[in-house]
Design an enzyme around this catalytic site. Structure first.
Site, PDB file in Angstrom:
ATOM      1  N   SER A 123      -0.865  -9.989 -29.675  1.00 19.84           N
ATOM      2  CA  SER A 123       0.541 -10.387 -29.752  1.00 19.84           C
ATOM      3  C   SER A 123       0.699 -11.765 -30.358  1.00 19.84           C
ATOM      4  O   SER A 123       1.818 -12.164 -30.658  1.00 19.84           O
ATOM      5  CB  SER A 123       1.210 -10.312 -28.378  1.00 19.84           C
ATOM      6  OG  SER A 123       0.407 -10.898 -27.410  1.00 19.84           O
ATOM      7  N   HIS A 144       1.215  -3.626 -32.817  1.00 17.25           N
ATOM      8  CA  HIS A 144       1.623  -4.383 -31.636  1.00 17.25           C
ATOM      9  C   HIS A 144       2.598  -3.579 -30.782  1.00 17.25           C
ATOM     10  O   HIS A 144       3.775  -3.437 -31.124  1.00 17.25           O
ATOM     11  CB  HIS A 144       2.264  -5.717 -32.081  1.00 17.25           C
ATOM     12  CG  HIS A 144       2.629  -6.620 -30.957  1.00 17.25           C
ATOM     13  ND1 HIS A 144       3.707  -7.474 -31.004  1.00 17.25           N
ATOM     14  CD2 HIS A 144       2.067  -6.815 -29.740  1.00 17.25           C
ATOM     15  CE1 HIS A 144       3.776  -8.147 -29.870  1.00 17.25           C
ATOM     16  NE2 HIS A 144       2.802  -7.757 -29.090  1.00 17.25           N
ATOM     17  N   GLU A 156       5.284  -2.991 -33.600  1.00 17.76           N
ATOM     18  CA  GLU A 156       5.305  -3.804 -34.820  1.00 17.76           C
ATOM     19  C   GLU A 156       4.030  -3.485 -35.610  1.00 17.76           C
ATOM     20  O   GLU A 156       2.919  -3.646 -35.085  1.00 17.76           O
ATOM     21  CB  GLU A 156       5.346  -5.296 -34.478  1.00 17.76           C
ATOM     22  CG  GLU A 156       6.673  -5.735 -33.869  1.00 17.76           C
ATOM     23  CD  GLU A 156       6.702  -7.223 -33.498  1.00 17.76           C
ATOM     24  OE1 GLU A 156       7.774  -7.828 -33.619  1.00 17.76           O
ATOM     25  OE2 GLU A 156       5.663  -7.773 -33.080  1.00 17.76           O
ATOM     26  N   ASN A 194       8.470 -11.858 -30.915  1.00 15.52           N
ATOM     27  CA  ASN A 194       8.135 -13.093 -30.202  1.00 15.52           C
ATOM     28  C   ASN A 194       8.603 -14.344 -30.936  1.00 15.52           C
ATOM     29  O   ASN A 194       8.606 -15.430 -30.373  1.00 15.52           O
ATOM     30  CB  ASN A 194       6.627 -13.160 -29.924  1.00 15.52           C
ATOM     31  CG  ASN A 194       6.282 -12.336 -28.700  1.00 15.52           C
ATOM     32  OD1 ASN A 194       7.127 -12.098 -27.836  1.00 15.52           O
ATOM     33  ND2 ASN A 194       5.052 -11.876 -28.631  1.00 15.52           N
TER      34      ASN A 194
HETATM   35  P1  NAI Z   1      -5.874  -7.113 -19.751  1.00 18.08           P
HETATM   36  O1  NAI Z   1      -6.562  -8.354 -19.334  1.00 18.08           O
HETATM   37  O2  NAI Z   1      -5.038  -6.350 -18.780  1.00 18.08           O
HETATM   38  O3  NAI Z   1      -6.954  -6.099 -20.346  1.00 18.08           O
HETATM   39  C1  NAI Z   1      -7.968  -6.453 -21.246  1.00 18.08           C
HETATM   40  C2  NAI Z   1      -9.138  -5.492 -21.026  1.00 18.08           C
HETATM   41  O4  NAI Z   1     -10.070  -5.698 -22.086  1.00 18.08           O
HETATM   42  C3  NAI Z   1      -9.882  -5.748 -19.731  1.00 18.08           C
HETATM   43  O5  NAI Z   1     -10.018  -4.529 -19.023  1.00 18.08           O
HETATM   44  C4  NAI Z   1     -11.239  -6.291 -20.169  1.00 18.08           C
HETATM   45  O6  NAI Z   1     -12.296  -5.887 -19.336  1.00 18.08           O
HETATM   46  C5  NAI Z   1     -11.382  -5.692 -21.544  1.00 18.08           C
HETATM   47  N1  NAI Z   1     -12.226  -6.460 -22.447  1.00 18.08           N
HETATM   48  C6  NAI Z   1     -12.238  -7.794 -22.624  1.00 18.08           C
HETATM   49  N2  NAI Z   1     -13.105  -8.117 -23.583  1.00 18.08           N
HETATM   50  C7  NAI Z   1     -13.669  -6.957 -24.029  1.00 18.08           C
HETATM   51  C8  NAI Z   1     -14.629  -6.637 -25.026  1.00 18.08           C
HETATM   52  N3  NAI Z   1     -15.201  -7.579 -25.743  1.00 18.08           N
HETATM   53  N4  NAI Z   1     -14.933  -5.346 -25.202  1.00 18.08           N
HETATM   54  C9  NAI Z   1     -14.362  -4.388 -24.471  1.00 18.08           C
HETATM   55  N5  NAI Z   1     -13.449  -4.632 -23.519  1.00 18.08           N
HETATM   56  C10 NAI Z   1     -13.096  -5.897 -23.299  1.00 18.08           C
HETATM   57  O7  NAI Z   1      -5.010  -7.517 -21.038  1.00 18.08           O
HETATM   58  P2  NAI Z   1      -3.697  -6.815 -21.636  1.00 18.08           P
HETATM   59  O8  NAI Z   1      -2.513  -7.415 -21.028  1.00 18.08           O
HETATM   60  O9  NAI Z   1      -3.861  -5.341 -21.601  1.00 18.08           O
HETATM   61  O10 NAI Z   1      -3.757  -7.339 -23.156  1.00 18.08           O
HETATM   62  C11 NAI Z   1      -4.690  -6.864 -24.073  1.00 18.08           C
HETATM   63  C12 NAI Z   1      -4.263  -7.242 -25.472  1.00 18.08           C
HETATM   64  O11 NAI Z   1      -2.943  -6.769 -25.717  1.00 18.08           O
HETATM   65  C13 NAI Z   1      -4.239  -8.729 -25.771  1.00 18.08           C
HETATM   66  O12 NAI Z   1      -4.611  -8.916 -27.114  1.00 18.08           O
HETATM   67  C14 NAI Z   1      -2.784  -9.095 -25.551  1.00 18.08           C
HETATM   68  O13 NAI Z   1      -2.395 -10.233 -26.281  1.00 18.08           O
HETATM   69  C15 NAI Z   1      -2.105  -7.859 -26.119  1.00 18.08           C
HETATM   70  N6  NAI Z   1      -0.751  -7.595 -25.625  1.00 18.08           N
HETATM   71  C16 NAI Z   1      -0.430  -7.768 -24.302  1.00 18.08           C
HETATM   72  C17 NAI Z   1       0.857  -7.490 -23.847  1.00 18.08           C
HETATM   73  C18 NAI Z   1       1.215  -7.649 -22.414  1.00 18.08           C
HETATM   74  O14 NAI Z   1       2.422  -7.681 -22.101  1.00 18.08           O
HETATM   75  N7  NAI Z   1       0.264  -7.748 -21.506  1.00 18.08           N
HETATM   76  C19 NAI Z   1       1.912  -7.015 -24.778  1.00 18.08           C
HETATM   77  C20 NAI Z   1       1.442  -6.791 -26.116  1.00 18.08           C
HETATM   78  C21 NAI Z   1       0.173  -7.114 -26.521  1.00 18.08           C
END
Ligand code: NAI
Length: 505
Positions: A123, A144, A156, A194
């Site tokens: 994001s 996105h 997006e 954003n």
């Molecule tokens: P989260 O922390 O809930 O989940 C991330 C997951 O990725 C975790 O389960 C972790 O174990 C895993 N992980 C981390 N590094 C890894 C790797 N090298 N290989 C495999 N798995 C790995 O995070 P969330 O909120 O789901 O966000 C994930 C992505 O989505 C980020 O890039 C964030 O910026 C983006 N995003 C988040 C939004 C939100 O509202 N939370 C909205 C839109 C985009």
């Protein structure tokens, strides 16, 4: 390039909130999906979670049991990243860290076939930098999604400098086929949503900081007059101030400190204090059990008003006249410049000047300014401010008239552009700059703000409805009042006014 065929295997990496949601969306659409997370067991756990959630949808009668079973059967946890080698599309939703994501993309490039599209759900990171250094940077595209991905319609589709346009088009069509509302955008800080949403928070935070009104009153104005689902204080309490403040800081820094995106000191105070919103029990509001929710401030008047004089057209507020007529108020029409007179009071829609300044410059005694409403025929509340020399009697008469139209009247200090008007003008201004800079089309920017953050109207269409000359005047007056870059009107807005055109012409 058309949408990916449903037989194309999709891989999702990262089984957190976003990855699980995206995997569900792809499986619901009909793709075989592999979900991988480097935390052992996380992918299987996420699939169980999706299964349970779909179970609730079945209980509500919105999905049949066979469909649930078929969706879950298409979801497979992957034990290792090597299991993703046959994917046609990989969407990564791992931790928001440039170096970690870059490392993953390099690994995927070596692992997957050369036709595999590598998408990132980032994001805030640049798609251009994520792709840099890969052998085939053209296949990296931003995809996105918004949280929760199964429910939020917007996606997006973000193109970096090297992104192959045909692959961006393919993901656009694919998102469409998955039942989403995609928009194309360029890899610029904040992409569309954003970035364009920043003023929604920033203007309320500034109004609070400058004592224009309290949180409850400003939130109520955004909801009941502006038509937004939530005001900025209740919304940032829900998002979490750490998250919302970090996004603002990252956009501000990425635009080299452009004051349009300046973070707020009062939000920083909350972050510093650990008052992060609902999740910590306290933000702008107190969520402790039994805590009383503050109510918006309202003015009440017992003055009796039966007649008002409308001079010229009230423009965007014209529906208010019909509302008054329907309530039995006698309307007298005269030529003029968009003023509403009742008793001693003169009411006018704000043009971005202070009430006291306008009263002096335009020779208007007893001036009461009205804020913007999304729809003056339906709003249940309106913000007002008045000049220092406006008499109590005149202010009372103005309030009584608005009450006759069925409006709750909330007072604001004498502040330029009031609350809803300055917020909408700034949202439209940011949208206009995004169009000017080729970040998205006017249609896509409006769609993104409606589908991504549930705005009641796209900011550019809203500005068209207000009238672009009035929006430009508001911003010019705000800029003059504050003497700040922050309110500088977008060149595109000025150009459209000079051309006599709207954003959507
Ligand atoms: P989260 O922390 O809930 O989940 C991330 C997951 O990725 C975790 O389960 C972790 O174990 C895993 N992980 C981390 N590094 C890894 C790797 N090298 N290989 C495999 N798995 C790995 O995070 P969330 O909120 O789901 O966000 C994930 C992505 O989505 C980020 O890039 C964030 O910026 C983006 N995003 C988040 C939004 C939100 O509202 N939370 C909205 C839109 C985009």
């Amino acid at each position: 390039m058309p949408a990916l065929n449903l037989s194309v295997p999709v891989a999702v990496i990262g089984a957190g909130a976003m990855g699980a949601g995206i995997a569900q969306v792809a499986a619901q659409a009909g793709h075989p999906v592999k979900l991988y997370d480097n935390r052992p067991g996380a992918a299987a756990q996420a699939i169980d979670g999706i299964d349970r959630q779909l179970g609730r949808v079945v209980e509500k009668g919105k999905l049949c049991a066979e469909a649930r079973a078929a969706i879950v059967a298409r979801l497979q946890p992957a034990e290792s990243i090597d299991a993703l080698a046959d994917s046609g599309l990989v969407i990564e939703a791992i931790v928001e860290n440039l170096e970690v994501k870059r490392g993953l993309l390099r690994q995927l490039e070596a692992l997957c076939g050369k036709d595999c599209i590598l998408a990132s759900n980032t994001s805030s990171l640049s798609i251009t930098s994520l792709a840099a250094g890969l052998e085939h940077p053209g296949r990296v595209v931003g995809m996105h999604f918004f949280n929760p991905a199964p429910l939020m319609a917007l996606v997006e589709i973000v193109s970096g400098l090297a992104t192959d346009p045909s692959l961006a088009e393919c993901l656009y069509e694919t998102a469409n086929a998955w039942g989403k509302q995609p928009v194309h955008t360029k890899s610029t800080p904040g992409f569309i949503v954003n970035r364009v949403a920043r003023p929604f928070y920033a203007e309320s935070l500034r109004l609070l900081q400058e004592g224009a009104a309290d949180c409850a009153t400003l939130d109520a104005l955004m909801r009941d007059a502006g038509g937004f689902r939530m005001g900025a204080f209740e919304l940032t309490d829900l998002i979490g101030h750490d998250v919302n403040y970090a996004v603002t800081c990252s956009v501000f820094d990425a635009y080299y400190g452009d004051f349009r995106f300046q973070p707020s000191l009062i939000q920083k105070e909350l972050v510093d204090a650990g008052r992060l919103g609902r999740k910590t029990g306290r933000g702008f509001y107190d969520y402790a059990e039994g805590a009383e929710r503050p109510q918006p401030v309202e003015l009440a008047s017992t003055a009796i008003v039966d007649t008002c004089v409308v001079e010229g057209s009230l423009g965007v507020a014209e529906a208010l006249v019909q509302r008054l007529a329907d309530a039995g108020v006698t309307i007298v029409r005269r030529d003029g410049n968009g003023l509403l007179r009742v008793g001693d009071a003169v009411l006018a829609l704000s043009d971005g000047r202070l009430a006291s300044q306008r009263a002096g410059e335009d020779g208007l005694a007893n001036l009461v300014l009205l804020d913007l409403a999304l729809d003056y025929a339906k709003a249940t509340r309106l913000g007002v401010s008045w000049a220092a020399h406006t008499s109590d009697v005149a202010r009372d008469q103005a309030v009584a008239l608005l009450q006759r139209a069925g409006l709750n009247v909330s007072p604001l200090a004498d502040i330029p552009g009031l609350a809803v008007l300055r917020t909408v003008a700034m949202l439209a201004n940011e949208g206009a700059d995004a169009v000017l800079q080729g970040v998205g089309t006017a249609a896509d920017i409006d769609l993104a703000m409606r589908a991504g953050v549930n705005y009641p109207q796209g900011p550019l269409a809203w500005a068209d409805a207000i009238g672009l000359p009035a929006v430009l005047r508001t911003l010019d007056n705000l800029q003059a009042a504050y003497g700040e870059e922050r309110y500088r009107p977008s060149l595109l807005l000025r150009r459209r006014v000079a051309e006599g055109r709207n954003f959507h012409d």
